[in-house]
Scaffold this active site. Structure first.
Site, PDB file in Angstrom:
ATOM      1  N   SER A 173       0.781  -1.201   0.039  1.00  0.00           N
ATOM      2  CA  SER A 173      -0.076  -0.041   0.157  1.00  0.00           C
ATOM      3  C   SER A 173       0.909   1.367  -0.117  1.00  0.00           C
ATOM      4  O   SER A 173       2.123   1.099   0.257  1.00  0.00           O
ATOM      5  CB  SER A 173      -0.913   0.108   1.336  1.00  0.00           C
ATOM      6  OG  SER A 173      -0.047   0.483   2.469  1.00  0.00           O
ATOM      7  N   ASP A 174       0.329   2.357  -0.155  1.00  0.00           N
ATOM      8  CA  ASP A 174       0.983   3.609   0.035  1.00  0.00           C
ATOM      9  C   ASP A 174       0.885   3.882   1.488  1.00  0.00           C
ATOM     10  O   ASP A 174       0.120   3.393   2.131  1.00  0.00           O
ATOM     11  CB  ASP A 174       0.574   4.606  -0.945  1.00  0.00           C
ATOM     12  CG  ASP A 174       1.754   5.962  -1.031  1.00  0.00           C
ATOM     13  OD1 ASP A 174       2.670   5.816  -0.281  1.00  0.00           O
ATOM     14  OD2 ASP A 174       1.672   6.840  -1.913  1.00  0.00           O
ATOM     15  N   TRP A 175       1.736   4.745   1.991  1.00  0.00           N
ATOM     16  CA  TRP A 175       1.828   5.145   3.545  1.00  0.00           C
ATOM     17  C   TRP A 175       0.376   5.480   4.044  1.00  0.00           C
ATOM     18  O   TRP A 175      -0.241   6.511   3.774  1.00  0.00           O
ATOM     19  CB  TRP A 175       2.799   6.420   3.683  1.00  0.00           C
ATOM     20  CG  TRP A 175       2.981   6.984   4.886  1.00  0.00           C
ATOM     21  CD1 TRP A 175       2.307   7.626   5.619  1.00  0.00           C
ATOM     22  CD2 TRP A 175       4.482   6.835   5.323  1.00  0.00           C
ATOM     23  NE1 TRP A 175       2.993   7.958   7.030  1.00  0.00           N
ATOM     24  CE2 TRP A 175       4.208   7.427   6.989  1.00  0.00           C
ATOM     25  CE3 TRP A 175       5.746   6.220   5.243  1.00  0.00           C
ATOM     26  CZ2 TRP A 175       5.169   7.458   7.691  1.00  0.00           C
ATOM     27  CZ3 TRP A 175       6.639   6.468   6.100  1.00  0.00           C
ATOM     28  CH2 TRP A 175       6.533   7.046   7.235  1.00  0.00           C
ATOM     29  N   THR A 176       0.014   4.487   4.771  1.00  0.00           N
ATOM     30  CA  THR A 176      -1.346   4.688   5.660  1.00  0.00           C
ATOM     31  C   THR A 176      -2.255   4.677   4.421  1.00  0.00           C
ATOM     32  O   THR A 176      -3.553   5.078   4.788  1.00  0.00           O
ATOM     33  CB  THR A 176      -1.612   5.748   6.562  1.00  0.00           C
ATOM     34  OG1 THR A 176      -1.594   6.942   5.870  1.00  0.00           O
ATOM     35  CG2 THR A 176      -0.443   5.588   7.618  1.00  0.00           C
ATOM     36  N   SER A 177      -2.139   4.159   3.320  1.00  0.00           N
ATOM     37  CA  SER A 177      -3.562   4.355   2.237  1.00  0.00           C
ATOM     38  C   SER A 177      -4.690   3.303   2.797  1.00  0.00           C
ATOM     39  O   SER A 177      -5.736   3.298   2.373  1.00  0.00           O
ATOM     40  CB  SER A 177      -2.907   4.169   0.942  1.00  0.00           C
ATOM     41  OG  SER A 177      -2.597   2.782   0.759  1.00  0.00           O
TER      42      SER A 177
END
Ligand code: BGC
Length: 742
Positions: free
Chosen positions: A283-287
């Protein structure tokens, strides 16, 4: 005879060994998975960040994170690097955790590691995939020497809106050029002959269409048709996949109502089923938890469920998988098989890297000492930086400057700046490594040359008592003025969207005040995106687009200014005249009323020309090139046929140079409308003064194909135009016919 016999036996049994080995990796993965608890599985799918400081190759992890590693709660770290810390944590993972599974270390190696290279948009301006591949190879060697296994690059988002700050991280507006660069970067990071301890895994991002954010505003909604997804945004991802990219990163944005991190169609149907991707998706950062704010789930738990079933294998910084996956499986909301599949994909990559054989393979203090920021890497950065520069204007041939010029006024807030030339995402790049423009010029100009350097104003906020007097006086006393203007590095990159594309602050006023003196003015731009510079384009004698060139900035710029390097870069993105013209890109659709300046009721603005200030593919050289004798091998081909396109290019100047010969097509009538031009080939060639070369391209079925009205990839019969030239708007033109294959 004996030799022949032995070779035959070997030839027969070698594939069996290979097969056995392959099976045994999968079997080893099986035997790990059956022994893992649900918590340990969730751990493998969780990635957390260490902290690091920018001034040394050092990063830190907390005591709590060490405990988590021991408890098998971390599969991967990002922002943890350096041979000492990576070895120490790896030891905890391998020796003290129950399963002994090694950690995977990821990092944003975006344009070089410690030896900071030009930003990716600049590198794309080289139109030289071999040099870009070499740049990524250097970056990989340095990163691997610091214990890193995996980079979150290449970023391949097509971006047609320069308001979006992340345009700096990609290869510009065109899917063809973007795909060529994507392939080169993946090959550069991962190596062409398999992974070693001198290569790193690549992660193509941000999947998908992140660059389509409405209004160019960061993290914003994307609402595009399936057609533009397929035609414009996906091709570079597919190219990266074809080049063997190990991992994908899901993007922050939604497309048509579904955030990518929870988008099963993107992550599973297209990526795995249609394309056959075997690696894993992070995932992207905290996505994952951000899907709550998107309003598609009510809780983190639901976010985790949506993400894992969509095909997001690893949770970057969300902590959601770690907290909720075990319970979701126990409650029957997520099948254990889904989790196992994700774990398998992550473990497979760890096996591919050889971490189960030697978990410390990348932790080598000697490599770290000798392979990072050495002379060879600096030389590579300089070579890349020179090739990234685009000459936008050279009136009265003011450039190149003579080395024995008597005096130079070097003006502007970026002329002796050490921080900003590193550009966004420089990560461990050090300002102290940067050669400033002033230093670069001093190193090249004759010792007798008088250089008067003054800032003139700040990048954004000038003093309330702004005073251009010193700059004006410097200009008056010099033979030539070099102005170094542009953006600060943090004005582009992530969260660097701008609503205005002018030179920031008082810089244009400073430029006007200096130009008023009447001395020859060379404008050197530093910026992470196209800027709107119509006044400068009219009034400066020369304009050099340098983007952000990294540690060798000053040397590369001086090489170009004084002619030690003849500029050869071309724009990978169009320059608008004013921000209101955005998006402006070369491969637009004709509309029913194509722009016509002499007829009001056509598709245009009434207050600005329809063309960009500088078109895609544009860039000058100190040489001049002429194009002649465009020829096609055939005027009529079948739908499975090939047309060879040839052209003579002559260096009509008395200076050796390089030219990027570009070929575009237009499918004139389709079952759906087609862009007015589409890049389908380019070649960067070196031509000696006076030399002519015949350049050849092949247009193959795949170059002519399109998604038809049923979204099938086909070559449609009909006429095609071919354009060949020095940029997207200055071309020779011919035409051919495609007929249905009998
Ligand atoms: C960015 C990614 C990056 C990640 C890790 C995110 O904010 O969007 O491009 O790889 O952070 O640093």
């Amino acid at each position: 005879m004996k030799i022949l016999f032995t070779s035959l036996v070997l030839a027969f049994i070698a594939p069996l060994f290979l097969f056995a080995q392959k099976v045994s990796t999968e079997q080893q993965i099986d035997s790990l998975i059956v022994r893992m608890t649900l918590e340990e599985k969730a751990g493998q799918l969780s990635q957390f960040s260490g902290g690091w400081n920018n001034v040394s190759t050092n990063s830190t992890v907390t005591a709590e994170q060490r405990t988590m590693v021991k408890e098998g709660k971390v599969g991967s770290f990002l922002n943890v690097f350096g041979s000492t810390i990576t070895r120490e944590l790896q030891r905890i993972a391998v020796e003290e955790s129950r399963m002994g599974i090694p950690l995977l270390y990821g990092f944003d190696v975006i344009h070089g590691f410690r030896t900071t290279f030009p930003i990716p948009l600049a590198e794309a301006s080289s139109w030289d995939p071999d040099v870009v591949e070499q740049a990524e190879r250097t970056a990989a060697i340095e990163a691997a020497a610091a214990g890193i296994h995996w980079t979150f690059a290449p970023m391949v988002d097509i971006a047609r809106d320069p308001r979006w700050g992340r345009i700096a991280e990609g290869s510009g507006e065109d899917p063809y050029l973007g795909s060529v660069m994507a392939r080169a970067r993946v090959k550069g990071f991962q190596g062409e002959n398999g992974l070693t301890d001198k290569t790193i895994l690549a992660c193509v991002k941000h999947y998908a269409a992140y660059g389509g954010a409405e209004g160019g505003r960061e993290y914003n909604t994307v609402d595009i048709s399936d057609r533009s997804l397929r035609e414009t945004y996906l091709p570079p991802f597919k190219a990266a996949l074809d080049a063997g990219v190990a991992t994908f990163m899901s993007s922050f944005n939604e497309i048509a109502g579904v955030p990518s991190t929870g988008n099963r169609r993107l992550l599973t149907d297209i990526l795995r089923h249609e394309w056959g991707f075997k690696g894993f998706v992070v995932s992207d950062w905290t996505s994952i938890p951000e899907m709550r704010a998107h309003g598609i789930v009510a809780t983190d738990e639901e976010a985790g469920m949506l993400a894992i079933t969509a095909g997001t294998d690893m949770d970057m910084m969300g902590g959601v998988y770690l907290r909720y996956l075990p319970a979701l499986v126990r409650e029957g909301k997520v099948s254990e098989q889904t989790v196992d599949e994700a774990v398998r994909r992550v473990l497979r990559v760890k096996f591919q890297l050889g971490l189960f054989d030697n978990p410390y393979r990348f932790c080598n203090a000697e490599d770290e000492r000798t392979l990072i920021y050495n002379d060879a890497n600096r030389a590579a950065a300089r070579a890349m930086a020179r090739r990234s520069i685009v000459l936008l204007k050279n009136g009265k041939n003011v450039l190149p400057l003579k080395k024995d010029i008597r005096s130079i006024a070097l003006i502007g807030p970026l002329a002796d700046d050490r921080e900003n030339p590193l550009g966004p995402w420089a990560q461990v790049g050090r300002p102290s490594d940067v050669v400033t423009v002033l230093e670069g010029i001093k190193a090249v100009a004759a010792p007798s040359c008088k250089i008067i350097n003054t800032r003139g104003c700040e990048i954004v906020d000038s003093l309330p008592t702004r005073d251009f007097n010193e700059a004006v006086a410097a200009a008056k006393g010099a033979d030539v003025v070099i102005m170094v203007l542009g953006e600060s590095s943090n004005m582009s990159g992530e969260a660097g969207s701008r609503s205005n594309l002018d030179l920031p602050g008082d810089q244009e006023e400073l430029l006007r005040a200096v130009c008023a003196i009447g001395k020859p003015v060379v404008l050197v731009l530093m910026n992470g995106r196209p800027l709107t510079i119509p006044w400068a384009a009219d009034h400066c004698d020369a304009i050099v687009e340098s983007w952000f060139l990294g540690v060798q900035t000053g040397n590369a710029i001086a090489d170009v200014l004084f002619g030690d390097y003849n500029p050869s870069g071309k724009l990978p993105v169009s320059f608008p005249r004013v921000v209101g013209q955005v998006p402006v890109y070369y491969n637009y659709k004709s509309t029913g009323r194509p722009a016509n300046s002499s007829y009001r009721f056509t598709s245009k603005y009434i207050d600005v020309p329809s063309t960009p200030l500088y078109p895609f593919g544009y860039g000058l050289s100190y040489s001049t090139f002429s194009y002649k004798d465009l020829a096609l091998s055939s005027k009529k081909i079948a739908t499975d046929g090939i047309v060879r396109v040839t052209v003579n290019v002559t260096n009509s100047s008395n200076r050796d140079g390089e030219e990027v010969v570009q070929m575009y097509i237009q499918d004139e009538v389709g079952s759906v409308t087609r862009p007015v031009k589409e890049l389908r080939g380019f070649k960067k060639i070196a031509l000696k003064a006076g030399e002519t070369k015949r350049v050849e391209f092949a247009l193959e079925p795949n170059d002519l194909a399109m998604y038809n009205r049923e979204m099938k990839w086909v070559v449609e019969p009909g006429s095609f135009k071919v354009f060949v030239g020095t940029n997207s708007s200055d071309n020779l033109e011919d035409e051919f016919e495609v007929v249905q294959k009998q």
